[in-house]
Design an enzyme around this catalytic site. Structure first.
Site, PDB file in Angstrom:
ATOM      1  N   ILE A 295       0.810  -1.218   0.000  1.00  0.00           N
ATOM      2  CA  ILE A 295       0.000   0.000   0.000  1.00  0.00           C
ATOM      3  C   ILE A 295       0.846   1.272   0.000  1.00  0.00           C
ATOM      4  CG2 ILE A 295      -1.995  -1.067   1.097  1.00  0.00           C
ATOM      5  CD1 ILE A 295      -1.071   0.026   3.750  1.00  0.00           C
ATOM      6  N   ASP A 299      11.220   6.156   1.396  1.00  0.00           N
ATOM      7  CA  ASP A 299      12.656   6.031   1.161  1.00  0.00           C
ATOM      8  C   ASP A 299      13.267   4.871   1.930  1.00  0.00           C
ATOM      9  OD1 ASP A 299      12.412   8.210  -0.420  1.00  0.00           O
ATOM     10  OD2 ASP A 299      13.192   9.636   1.047  1.00  0.00           O
ATOM     11  N   SER A 301      11.290   2.330   3.795  1.00  0.00           N
ATOM     12  CA  SER A 301      10.410   1.246   4.241  1.00  0.00           C
ATOM     13  C   SER A 301       9.373   0.911   3.178  1.00  0.00           C
ATOM     14  CB  SER A 301       9.702   1.625   5.549  1.00  0.00           C
ATOM     15  OG  SER A 301       8.843   2.724   5.349  1.00  0.00           O
ATOM     16  N   VAL A 303       5.310  -0.712   3.140  1.00  0.00           N
ATOM     17  CA  VAL A 303       4.153  -0.929   4.008  1.00  0.00           C
ATOM     18  C   VAL A 303       3.183  -1.845   3.278  1.00  0.00           C
ATOM     19  CG1 VAL A 303       2.274   0.137   5.305  1.00  0.00           C
ATOM     20  CG2 VAL A 303       4.457   1.341   5.067  1.00  0.00           C
ATOM     21  N   ASP A 417       8.667  14.265  14.312  1.00  0.00           N
ATOM     22  CA  ASP A 417       8.057  14.217  12.974  1.00  0.00           C
ATOM     23  C   ASP A 417       6.537  14.240  13.089  1.00  0.00           C
ATOM     24  OD1 ASP A 417       8.098  14.229  10.237  1.00  0.00           O
ATOM     25  OD2 ASP A 417       8.345  12.071  10.018  1.00  0.00           O
TER      26      ASP A 417
END
Length: 581
Positions: A295, A299, A301, A303, A417
């Site tokens: 989905i 940069d 990872s 998912v 973040d």
């Protein structure tokens, strides 16, 4: 701030009308000049029930264009992906509107038709709303994207950042053919991405060939390298950009051999075995789960959307795979620290829950709870096309996210973040904070170089590498300003600098947004005023002037929200009192 600095001009807008099929005659449209969607007078709302129908846009041919009204593209309709639909509107699906399905435009306009040549009426006081500032609203951004293929933000000047470049990992790409490379160097008005998809005489017609994707690069021997050296910033990929090419002449190819190559040099930093490794870890996921679907890719990872392998007790999860190659740039310790922090935060109901963690082929896998309603950024974008969020709902969202940050800060961690795209919405409409890729423990070492999204980053991080709890409070305050005002926060440029210096003159006033509507209760005005004052304190340029998360939770407004809120964070609810016992 220099007084001579030019304020960005809000682009010209044209009228737009909404229509609900099967509810009204298409020859009798409801327009933005009608009464607003909300009627805040208690006890005077008509309880109407309307069947759900498809929301479409159209532009009547007999209507003159106005430069003061936003226009939606009539070729595309808004698609709301959030499943909690009733949280967008008042009293579930537009019940209580003064006119059924008449959406407010955010501007209180007269009913006369005006055009670009109509003189300005200086006697009439103009409403101060989110559509009259130097910042774009969510609706204006959507209209601008529909009318322009390029990103309007990319034309703004760069904002100084401490990082010189950002390496983006990509799967291995097919090399350009010599003909394509030579034409790209010669033709100044050719789009490399479009041209790579044209039919070439010697190209392979097999379906298994890879499509060319641009990679981060620099044009050596050109002005691109000089600009990169002059302005330190998070550089964006530099590519050839121009109008699309429909045809070309093969005889022009040999003449380009004598040209000096100045086109971008594309470098691939991934290994050739990445696809084989991807097949390995996806096969491992299919052994553990069923219905494995990718989905998202970032940069560092991948998912995946997965479900449990036992059908009677099928449960949906999200698996986040931390890339092995990313550890070369961020360090494997960063990945292990993210896992450790998530394990410590499992007791907090407003943080994404870590279900399981394992390692396969040196890649770390995180199994997380699945939040069905997506992220807060998507919700704000969809809601912003229709209306501005009411202040009470913003208070509820602020209350839940403050609890999440308070739990994190009590354990001596910082998130670094915080932004709407990292806030997930559960099935019932509550919020959970996720993505702890930059989270770290306090005190932060001076050798650590962490930098989140530049739209929401605190000024002290760029100025002095001051990583602390106030940085999270600042990012949360900017996120709530975006939710409350329905503006698109700047990525860089003059407006970016103004927000970091405490200049909020170009932001809409929350009180004026309410007063532009009729029959507004005084308690709602007080709710908006207290929210605006708090958000300005949270985004103060000086660290010592910002409240802590414990200070926020101790405020009377937060206590009132915890005692009187009956519905989830994103669900609308009306209250006749504010800070009254």
């Amino acid at each position: 701030m220099d007084s001579s600095t030019t304020i960005p001009i809000t682009p010209t807008r044209t009228p737009c009308f909404f229509n609900i099929s099967s509810s009204f005659n298409e020859h009798s449209p409801l327009n933005f000049y009608d009464e607003p969607i909300y009627n805040f007078s208690s006890g005077h709302e008509e309880n109407q029930s309307h069947k759900s129908s498809k929301l479409t846009f159209f532009k009547p041919s007999n209507t003159k264009r106005s430069p003061h009204t936003p226009m939606q593209n009539n070729a595309k309709a808004i698609r709301l992906s959030t499943t909690v639909r009733h949280g967008i509107f008042k009293n579930s699906d537009l019940d209580g509107c003064s006119k059924p399905f008449a959406f407010s435009s955010g501007l209180k306009l007269s009913k006369k038709i005006v055009d670009a040549s109509t003189p300005i009426d200086l006697k009439r006081k103009r409403a101060v709303t989110s559509l009259s500032t130097g910042l774009l609203s969510k609706r204006e951004k959507w209209s601008l994207w529909e009318g322009n293929l390029t990103n309007p933000r990319s034309e703004q000047p760069h904002t100084p950042c401490k990082k010189g470049t950002k390496i983006k990992l990509k799967p291995p790409q097919s090399p350009l053919s010599p003909t394509t490379s030579l034409l790209a160097r010669k033709c100044k008005h050719i789009d490399l991405d479009t041209f790579s998809r044209l039919d070439h005489p010697n190209s392979d017609s097999s379906d298994e060939t890879f499509e060319m994707e641009e990679l981060p690069s620099l044009s050596y021997g050109s002005e691109d390298l000089l600009e990169f050296c002059e302005t330190p910033c998070k550089s964006q990929p530099i590519f050839l950009s121009s109008s699309h090419v429909n045809n070309w002449d093969e005889k022009d190819v040999p003449s380009s051999l004598s040209w000096t190559p100045t086109s971008p040099i594309f470098l691939n930093i991934n290994s050739a075995d990445d696809y084989e490794e991807e097949e390995d870890w996806t096969s491992d996921l299919r052994i553990r789960f069923q219905q494995v679907k990718p989905i998202h890719e970032s940069d560092f990872s991948f998912v995946y959307h997965v479900s449990s392998i036992n059908p009677p007790t099928e449960t949906v999860y999200v698996v986040k795979m931390l890339k092995k190659n990313a550890a070369k740039f961020t360090g494997k310790e960063r990945h292990l620290q993210e896992v450790s922090i998530l394990q410590r935060l499992q007791a907090c109901p407003f943080v994404v829950n870590l279900v399981n963690v394992w390692s396969y082929n040196d890649n770390i896998f995180l199994q997380l709870d699945y939040c069905e309603n997506g992220d807060l950024s998507l919700f704000l974008s969809e809601l912003g096309l229709l209306q501005v969020m009411d202040p009470f709902r913003v208070w509820k969202m602020l209350f839940q996210l403050t609890q999440a940050l308070n739990f994190i800060h009590l354990l001596e961690f910082v998130h670094l973040d915080v932004k709407p795209s990292n806030v997930l919405i559960t099935r019932d409409g509550n919020l959970k904070l996720g993505d702890f890729g930059l989270a770290t423990s306090l005190p932060v070492s001076s050798m650590v170089d962490l930098e989140g999204d530049r739209v929401y980053i605190a000024p002290e991080i760029l100025a002095s590498h001051n990583y602390g709890k106030p940085a999270d409070v600042y990012s949360l305050g900017l996120s709530m300003i975006e939710a409350a005002t329905n503006v698109v926060l700047p990525e860089n440029g003059v407006e970016w600098q103004r927000l970091r210096s405490g200049d909020y003159s170009n932001l809409p006033n929350l009180k004026d947004l309410l007063l532009s509507k009729e029959k507004v209760q005084i308690n709602k005005v007080r709710c908006a005023e207290s929210l605006q004052c708090l958000l300005q304190r949270m985004t103060h340029p000086y660290v010592d002037c910002r409240p802590t998360t414990q200070d926020l939770l101790a405020m009377p407004e937060m206590i009132f929200i915890s005692e009187h809120s009956q519905k989830a964070a994103i669900i609308y609810e009306d209250h006749n009192s504010w800070l009254e016992t």
